[in-house]
Scaffold this motif. Structure first.
Motif, PDB file in Angstrom:
ATOM      1  N   ARG A 142       0.892  -1.302   0.092  1.00 41.73           N
ATOM      2  CA  ARG A 142       0.179  -0.074  -0.199  1.00 41.73           C
ATOM      3  C   ARG A 142       0.701   1.525  -0.510  1.00 41.73           C
ATOM      4  N   LEU A 143       1.714   0.793   1.075  1.00 41.75           N
ATOM      5  CA  LEU A 143       3.005   2.077   1.224  1.00 41.75           C
ATOM      6  C   LEU A 143       3.215   2.802  -0.429  1.00 41.75           C
ATOM      7  N   HIS A 144       3.751   1.541  -1.151  1.00 42.50           N
ATOM      8  CA  HIS A 144       4.111   1.840  -2.878  1.00 42.50           C
ATOM      9  C   HIS A 144       3.744   2.010  -3.722  1.00 42.50           C
ATOM     10  N   GLU A 145       2.370   1.636  -3.223  1.00 43.84           N
ATOM     11  CA  GLU A 145       0.956   1.884  -4.397  1.00 43.84           C
ATOM     12  C   GLU A 145       1.219   3.883  -4.154  1.00 43.84           C
ATOM     13  N   GLN A 146       1.088   4.044  -2.540  1.00 42.45           N
ATOM     14  CA  GLN A 146       0.939   5.801  -2.550  1.00 42.45           C
ATOM     15  C   GLN A 146       1.824   6.918  -3.291  1.00 42.45           C
ATOM     16  N   LEU A 147       3.521   5.827  -2.859  1.00 44.46           N
ATOM     17  CA  LEU A 147       4.329   6.703  -3.373  1.00 44.46           C
ATOM     18  C   LEU A 147       4.229   6.209  -5.060  1.00 44.46           C
ATOM     19  N   ARG A 148       3.937   5.533  -5.715  1.00 45.71           N
ATOM     20  CA  ARG A 148       3.721   5.884  -7.318  1.00 45.71           C
ATOM     21  C   ARG A 148       2.517   6.423  -7.848  1.00 45.71           C
ATOM     22  N   GLY A 208      11.248  11.109   1.624  1.00 49.07           N
ATOM     23  CA  GLY A 208      10.700  12.596   2.361  1.00 49.07           C
ATOM     24  C   GLY A 208       9.599  12.290   2.215  1.00 49.07           C
ATOM     25  N   ASP A 209       8.536  11.880   0.777  1.00 41.98           N
ATOM     26  CA  ASP A 209       6.994  11.739   0.638  1.00 41.98           C
ATOM     27  C   ASP A 209       6.907   9.949   1.485  1.00 41.98           C
ATOM     28  N   ILE A 210       7.658   9.826   2.271  1.00 43.75           N
ATOM     29  CA  ILE A 210       7.274   8.499   3.305  1.00 43.75           C
ATOM     30  C   ILE A 210       7.174   9.147   4.349  1.00 43.75           C
ATOM     31  N   PRO A 249       8.577  15.871   9.587  1.00 44.30           N
ATOM     32  CA  PRO A 249       9.778  16.048   8.292  1.00 44.30           C
ATOM     33  C   PRO A 249      11.660  15.701   8.963  1.00 44.30           C
ATOM     34  N   GLY A 250      11.762  15.322   8.116  1.00 46.39           N
ATOM     35  CA  GLY A 250      13.267  15.173   7.917  1.00 46.39           C
ATOM     36  C   GLY A 250      13.477  13.270   9.293  1.00 46.39           C
ATOM     37  N   SER A 251      12.855  12.932  10.147  1.00 43.44           N
ATOM     38  CA  SER A 251      12.796  12.635  10.303  1.00 43.44           C
ATOM     39  C   SER A 251      12.968  10.948  10.556  1.00 43.44           C
ATOM     40  N   LEU A 252      13.374  10.094   9.476  1.00 45.20           N
ATOM     41  CA  LEU A 252      13.838   9.155   9.108  1.00 45.20           C
ATOM     42  C   LEU A 252      14.920   9.423   8.539  1.00 45.20           C
ATOM     43  N   THR A 253      15.340  10.606   8.131  1.00 43.12           N
ATOM     44  CA  THR A 253      16.221  11.170   7.222  1.00 43.12           C
ATOM     45  C   THR A 253      17.173  11.217   7.981  1.00 43.12           C
TER      46      THR A 253
END
Length: 311
Positions: free
Chosen positions: A31-37, A68-70, A78-82
């Motif tokens: 589902r995450l992949h679909e949202q990114l696409r 960033g999209d994730i 923003p930036g928390s995973l990065t």
């Protein structure tokens, strides 16, 4: 600790946080992949799986854009995973380092500001991801902005970074620029022409290329500051993601909003609409050198057309 083991540790921390964030939202990887696409991001399912397991970690402009999209899709800061990626083993494509505005006299003033602050020109750091948020008051003027950025050393060791406020053609008193996180203000400077004001942001920890750090700073404006109905952010190198978010007071929703994009290829103006919202946001990936900004006006015709841009 070796470079390889350090990278492995950061990958494990990132992977665990990525898994936790996905589980917290109740999403499947598919589902995450679909949202990114749907957002135009072509990162593959296999890559997402590698990130989640810790077998690989995001690197490169496309991966950082996806990240960033994730963060947005998983409702994260923003930036928390990065920020969990730590030191990468490469800087990636740097691109040219150019003054972001087509203003020769202004660039000379900026060079003088750098010299006065004790900073090398051009700056050897770059912004990987920057989110700039501006608040507009009930009078329709810029009142406050806060900027959060992931910065990277591109060569050698960086101990401080100059941040400037520029108002081309408009002389202003010095705004109040303050460090929020990631360092402290060690020097301040205002050019005699009043069009360039800046600070030297001393980092908490020196950055040796290609290390990265999170920094955050704010800008407030004194009562005698000229009315500002235009805002934006400028970068001298390509930025993997640049977000400019302008938030209007409910009593000062503009009648007209215009986006301004200025790059070495020229300037482009595009009319925008609030569409029932009280804010407008602009997002560019792999943007720069250049300026991304927005201007607004009201039916009474008051439109100073002043530019406030961070660099």
């Amino acid at each position: 600790m070796s470079m390889e083991s350090g990278i492995r540790r950061y990958a494990d921390v990132f992977a665990a946080s990525f898994r936790d964030a996905i589980n917290a939202r109740g999403l499947t990887l598919a589902r995450l992949h679909e949202q990114l696409r749907a957002r135009g991001n072509s990162v593959s399912m296999a890559t997402l799986s590698y990130w989640r397991s810790g077998a690989r970690r995001p690197e490169g402009a496309q991966s950082m854009a996806a990240l960033g999209d994730i963060e947005q899709l998983l409702h994260l800061e923003p930036g928390s995973l990065t920020a969990l990626l730590g030191t990468t083993n490469r800087t990636g494509p740097l691109g040219p380092n150019l003054f972001p505005l087509d203003e020769r006299e202004l660039e000379e003033a900026v060079k003088e500001a750098f010299a006065a602050l004790g900073a090398e020109y051009p700056d050897t750091s770059r912004e990987l991801t920057t989110h700039s948020v501006t608040d507009v008051d009930a009078a329709g003027n810029v009142s406050y902005s806060i900027t959060r950025s992931i910065v990277q050393s591109t060569v050698g060791t960086v101990v401080s970074i100059p941040f400037l406020e520029m108002t081309p053609g408009i002389s202003t008193p010095a705004p109040f620029i303050e460090a929020v996180a990631g360092g402290r203000i060690s020097a301040r400077y205002s050019h005699p022409n009043g069009e360039v004001h800046g600070v030297l942001f001393e980092l908490d920890v020196p950055l040796t290329a290609p290390s990265t750090a999170m920094v955050e700073w704010s800008v407030a404006y004194p009562p005698d500051y000229p009315p500002q109905r235009e805002t934006g952010h400028a970068v001298a190198r390509q930025c993997r993601e640049l977000l400019v978010w302008t938030r209007f007071h409910p009593d000062a929703l503009p009648d007209r909003i215009e986006e301004r994009v200025e790059t070495p290829d020229g300037s482009k103006l595009t009319e925008l609409s609030l569409e029932g919202r009280t804010s407008v946001h602009q997002v560019r990936r792999a943007f720069g050198p250049g300026l991304l900004g927005v201007a607004w006006s009201y039916a009474d015709g008051a439109d100073p057309r002043n530019l406030t841009a961070d660099a």
